[in-house]
Design a protein around this motif. Structure first.
Motif, short mmCIF file in Angstrom:
data_model
loop_
_atom_site.label_atom_id
_atom_site.label_comp_id
_atom_site.label_asym_id
_atom_site.label_seq_id
_atom_site.Cartn_x
_atom_site.Cartn_y
_atom_site.Cartn_z
N SER A 162 0.84 -1.20 0.00
CA SER A 162 0.00 0.00 0.00
C SER A 162 0.87 1.25 0.00
O SER A 162 2.06 1.18 0.25
N SER A 163 0.25 2.35 -0.32
CA SER A 163 0.92 3.67 -0.35
C SER A 163 2.13 3.73 -1.26
O SER A 163 3.22 3.92 -0.78
N PRO A 164 1.97 3.56 -2.54
CA PRO A 164 0.77 3.24 -3.32
C PRO A 164 0.53 1.73 -3.34
O PRO A 164 1.42 0.94 -3.00
N SER A 165 -0.65 1.33 -3.79
CA SER A 165 -0.97 -0.09 -3.84
C SER A 165 -0.13 -0.77 -4.92
O SER A 165 0.24 -0.16 -5.92
N ASP A 207 5.38 -4.90 1.78
CA ASP A 207 5.91 -3.54 1.82
C ASP A 207 6.71 -3.25 0.56
O ASP A 207 7.20 -4.15 -0.11
#
Length: 170
Positions: A21-24, A46
């Motif tokens: 995530s962050s970004p996906s 990650d």
């Protein structure tokens, strides 16, 4: 503007199974952070910076090789690609990006002996056979590294079977 985005989402729905995530992102996917000037890959959980310690610079793989088996562009998605790599002689490796292979050669590494699937990156975006889910010919394309006496990234129809270029980053 929000209405247009809403309309696109309604007319063209899609499933997102993001592992990062962050970004996906999906496992084995790479991304380039233009603010930090760093290349990252998704490791199932990650975003991990590529390269680093002892390897001669960020994004430079410490080892490059091909899987022992070939497959067309349908690996069952990014997680399937990772499983294929692990089961075919590249345990502890990830699918190479063209950028990583160029850096490998620039730092004295040996080129791959034959062509192999690579993941698109920020610089050499050619395609990933619809997220490694397509073996169709026609309009679906995937990126591959030419190998042999040549170097460079090209695109090919996803129905072609070839090995996968694997990179290791310590």
């Amino acid at each position: 503007m929000n209405f247009i985005v809403f309309l696109l989402l309604v007319l063209f729905p899609f499933n997102v199974f993001a592992a990062c995530s962050s970004p996906s992102g999906q496992a084995s996917q790479t991304r380039y952070d233009f603010t930090a000037n760093k290349l990252y890959y998704c490791n199932d959980a990650d975003w991990v910076e590529m390269g680093g310690g002892g390897g001669g610079g960020a994004g430079v793989p410490t080892d490059v090789k091909l899987t022992t088996s070939s497959n067309n562009g349908n690996f069952g998605g990014f997680a399937g690609m990772k499983s294929f790599i692990e089961a075919n002689g590249c345990a502890g490796y990830q699918i190479c990006s063209a950028d990583a292979l160029f850096k490998h050669l620039e730092n004295g590494g040996v080129n791959l002996s034959e062509r192999g699937w690579v993941t698109p990156d920020a610089v050499h975006s050619r395609g990933s056979c619809a997220g490694w889910t397509s073996s169709a010919g026609g309009g679906n394309y995937g990126s591959y590294w030419l190998g042999g006496g040549y170097s460079g990234v090209y695109n090919v129809t996803c129905s072609i079977s070839m090995k996968v270029a694997c990179c290791k980053f310590d």
